[in-house]
Enzyme design. Structure first.
Site, PDB file in Angstrom:
ATOM      1  N   GLU A  61      43.094  82.707  56.215  1.00 63.54           N
ATOM      2  CA  GLU A  61      41.686  82.427  56.499  1.00 63.54           C
ATOM      3  C   GLU A  61      41.453  80.926  56.460  1.00 63.54           C
ATOM      4  O   GLU A  61      41.942  80.261  55.547  1.00 63.54           O
ATOM      5  CB  GLU A  61      40.788  83.145  55.479  1.00 63.54           C
TER       6      GLU A  61
ATOM      7  N   HIS B 228      34.734  87.103  56.777  1.00 64.00           N
ATOM      8  CA  HIS B 228      34.616  87.321  55.332  1.00 64.00           C
ATOM      9  C   HIS B 228      33.151  87.273  54.898  1.00 64.00           C
ATOM     10  O   HIS B 228      32.759  86.504  54.010  1.00 64.00           O
ATOM     11  CB  HIS B 228      35.434  86.266  54.574  1.00 64.00           C
TER      12      HIS B 228
END
Length: 325
Positions: free
Chosen positions: A261, A280
């Site tokens: 990420e 997220h």
């Protein structure tokens, strides 16, 4: 005491005032350009508040005054806990928040995938009003497999009952009493994978859960099933998942977390039409953000008062004094 909010978090004026009563506060509203910039931000901090940005051993080594890290979330796998403990730094998290938000998001994914909402929206924006391609499926009567029955998992189970779904889960210590209390059936993992139309993951990232859903587990899933991951990206073998989606063995996936990420630009997940990708954000509601920051600030207040809460490496407390106000 100097408190550094080292990367962006939800911080109202009321939260800032509470921190200000404890000492000097420095707030960074942007992510650091790199690890060196992050280390520079926290160099003279007594307390660091960190959201998504990771803290490695070098970060702890470069912050000699540091006594506490307040993690603005539940997960702390991005913090080098061994390095924190060696440095005598207490790490506190927010162990229980946003379970309503995350559980609701699971069903946002499920409904969007089953009813082909993403495709219908895109086609309509292109001028195509033909409705015949979007026949989907309803949740009522489906079987959902819930791996992890903590706060979030239990809320998922409750919502699933509202849709009239059958709920399966797996545990090392099944009991009829617990199954009745939660309103689900405990089965082994192989049965859960084979019988679930929807699989949703709610476990922390640990040595035992990393890549717990790999090629073998995906192959056992029912053809056309949907996988939803709002836990941690590395709980799933991402390469194996891409292959299962490409071949059509899985009908779709809702992914809020990834192995890396932010999701890399070259990720093959970006090219798949049967996947919904979000950055997220399953936890992201105003209600949950306020709760998370409230508890984060309270963790700092309690640590400063000598009565720490939610410390995930409690062994350091015997040798870690709170910073002077």
């Amino acid at each position: 005491m100097k408190i550094v909010v080292a990367d962006p978090i939800f911080l109202t004026e009321d939260h800032r005032r509470r921190l200000g009563r404890l000492g000097e506060v420095e707030v960074f509203e942007t992510y650091p350009a790199d690890d060196a910039a992050f280390r520079d931000r926290i160099r003279d901090a007594d307390v660091v508040v960190v959201g998504r940005y990771g803290m490695d051993a070098a970060a702890f080594a470069g912050a000699e005054r540091l006594r506490m890290v307040a993690v603005w979330q539940t997960g702390y796998d991005h913090i080098d806990l061994d390095a924190a403990t060696r440095a005598g730094v207490a790490v506190a998290n927010v162990p229980a928040y946003a379970f309503e938000a995350v559980a609701e998001f699971v069903f946002a994914y499920a409904l969007a995938l089953l009813r082909r909402v993403r495709l219908a929206d895109a086609r309509l924006r292109e001028g195509d009003y033909d409705w015949r391609e979007y026949c989907g499926h309803q949740l009522m009567g489906m079987t959902i497999g819930v791996i992890g029955t903590g706060d979030i998992g239990r809320r998922v189970v409750q919502i699933a009952h509202g849709f009239g779904m059958r709920v399966l889960s797996t545990t090392r210590h099944p009991s009829p009493e617990r199954a009745a209390r939660l309103g689900l059936e405990f089965v082994d993992l192989s049965t859960l994978l084979a019988e679930s139309e929807i699989l949703t993951l709610h476990v922390p990232l640990t040595a035992s859960t990393e890549r717990m859903i790999g090629a073998r587990e995906l192959a056992r899933m029912k053809p056309g099933a949907i996988l939803i991951n709002t836990a941690r990206g590395r709980v799933v073998d991402e390469g194996a998942l891409v292959e299962a989606l490409r071949t059509g063995h899985l009908g779709g996936a809702g992914l809020d977390v990834f192995e890396h990420e932010p999701l890399p630009a070259e990720s093959p997940l970006r090219q798949l039409d049967n996947v919904i990708l979000t950055p997220h954000i399953a936890f992201l509601t105003e209600e949950s953000m306020d709760e998370c920051t409230f508890i984060t600030v309270r963790n700092i207040e309690r640590f400063a008062a000598g009565s720490p809460e939610n410390v995930v490496n409690p062994g350091v407390l015997a040798r870690t004094a709170p910073p002077a106000p």
